[in-house]
Design a protein around this motif. Sequence first.
Motif, short mmCIF file in Angstrom:
data_model
loop_
_atom_site.label_atom_id
_atom_site.label_comp_id
_atom_site.label_asym_id
_atom_site.label_seq_id
_atom_site.Cartn_x
_atom_site.Cartn_y
_atom_site.Cartn_z
N ALA A 165 0.78 -1.24 -0.10
CA ALA A 165 -0.01 -0.01 0.07
C ALA A 165 0.87 1.20 -0.09
O ALA A 165 0.70 2.23 -0.82
N VAL A 166 1.67 1.29 0.91
CA VAL A 166 2.63 2.57 0.93
C VAL A 166 3.61 2.63 -0.06
O VAL A 166 3.95 3.53 -0.90
N PRO A 192 3.50 12.42 2.95
CA PRO A 192 2.62 11.99 1.57
C PRO A 192 3.10 10.56 1.45
O PRO A 192 4.20 9.79 1.73
N GLY A 193 2.02 9.77 1.12
CA GLY A 193 2.22 8.12 1.24
C GLY A 193 2.11 7.57 2.53
O GLY A 193 2.17 6.13 2.89
N GLU A 194 2.01 8.43 3.59
CA GLU A 194 1.95 7.42 5.17
C GLU A 194 0.75 6.96 5.37
O GLU A 194 -0.41 7.97 5.13
N LEU A 195 0.62 5.83 5.90
CA LEU A 195 -0.68 5.26 6.16
C LEU A 195 -1.05 5.08 7.61
O LEU A 195 -0.24 4.58 8.35
N ILE A 196 -2.20 5.27 8.11
CA ILE A 196 -2.61 5.09 9.36
C ILE A 196 -2.81 3.44 9.39
O ILE A 196 -3.65 2.98 8.77
N THR A 207 1.37 5.01 12.41
CA THR A 207 1.35 4.81 10.97
C THR A 207 2.65 4.19 10.57
O THR A 207 3.48 3.81 11.13
N GLN A 208 2.41 4.05 9.10
CA GLN A 208 3.62 3.30 8.46
C GLN A 208 3.83 4.18 7.18
O GLN A 208 2.84 4.60 6.26
N LYS A 209 5.28 4.71 7.01
CA LYS A 209 5.61 5.62 6.00
C LYS A 209 5.95 4.81 4.72
O LYS A 209 6.01 3.69 4.85
N ALA A 210 6.13 5.76 3.72
CA ALA A 210 6.58 5.17 2.24
C ALA A 210 7.84 4.46 2.57
O ALA A 210 7.88 3.51 1.55
N ASP A 211 8.77 4.75 3.22
CA ASP A 211 10.11 4.34 3.30
C ASP A 211 9.91 2.75 4.42
O ASP A 211 11.07 2.34 4.36
#
Length: 327
Positions: A15-16, A208-212, A177-181
């Motif tokens: 997802a990220v 940007p791209g960070e997911l809860i 959260t989980q970030k794009a990296d």
Amino acid sequence: MKPFAYARADSTDQAVSEALAPQTRFIAGGTNLLDLMKLQIETPAKLVDITRLPLNGVTPRDEGGVSIGALVPNSDLAADRHIIADYEVLSRALLAGASGQLRNKATTGGNLLQRTRCYYFYDTATPCNKREPGSGCSAIGGVNRILAVLGTSEKCIATHPSDMAVAMRALDATIVTQKADGDRRRIAIGDFYRLPGDTPHIETVLEPGELITAVELPPKVEGARHLYRKVRDRASYAFALVSVAGVVVMDGDTVASASLAFGGLAPMPWRNPAVEAAIVGKPATDAHFAAAADALLADAKGFGSNDFKIPLARRTLIASLRELTGK
């Protein structure tokens, strides 16, 4: 609705990774995003469907408290036995929001991220700094009955619409959260939202791209009384003019501890330590309740149509404290 690319993620990593593309948004229940896309207020180039991710449980944590998956529907969260037993204010707030059909679809993560219902934000024919930075704020000097009296700026006076987030603020929730990296972080809800200042279009600290992925609640407060009071124009399917989420512990006639958060008054779920300091360690009297209201509204500013919110907030807080303290 403008065309967009679509991807369905089977893991948070996927997802990220998919969200690295410019102008990408995550979608789950879509109860707010789809409306905004139809009006072309939101025009993402790509949607990443996260509904298959394993983020739909409410689980006790080893250190106490619970972890709530970002995809738990509002209806399920309100009915969860852990939430009803230990976090009644959250269950009450959820049941006060939207309609049954929307609660069945709306998710925990999406609820935190829903956008304002300011009339001018939804009207693309009028200037709105939140929708189009630098264009102006039509609500200042316009129809602003439902808008904010605290935490505003000359750029924006919009309110945050969530009931759930107000209860989460009173409960000192932490957003995971989980970030794009691939990095993960834990953000106190008090640090999650941003005041409008000069950049009202930037509403949270998410990158940007960070997911809860989850929301964590601390261990329950033993012996606490819970309340969620929502004042609105009609009994259902209406946003708060003023709301109060309260968790109070009494020691005889004295307020031993208090946690109070407010909705309908500000661009974010509002909490002011001075409000709680005005009553904690003091007898539960109307004089101290009035002092708490003074602290809450010391910097309040109406903009014409919403001036009534200031005395309404005072009365609502005092009535809520009377109920919470048994006075």
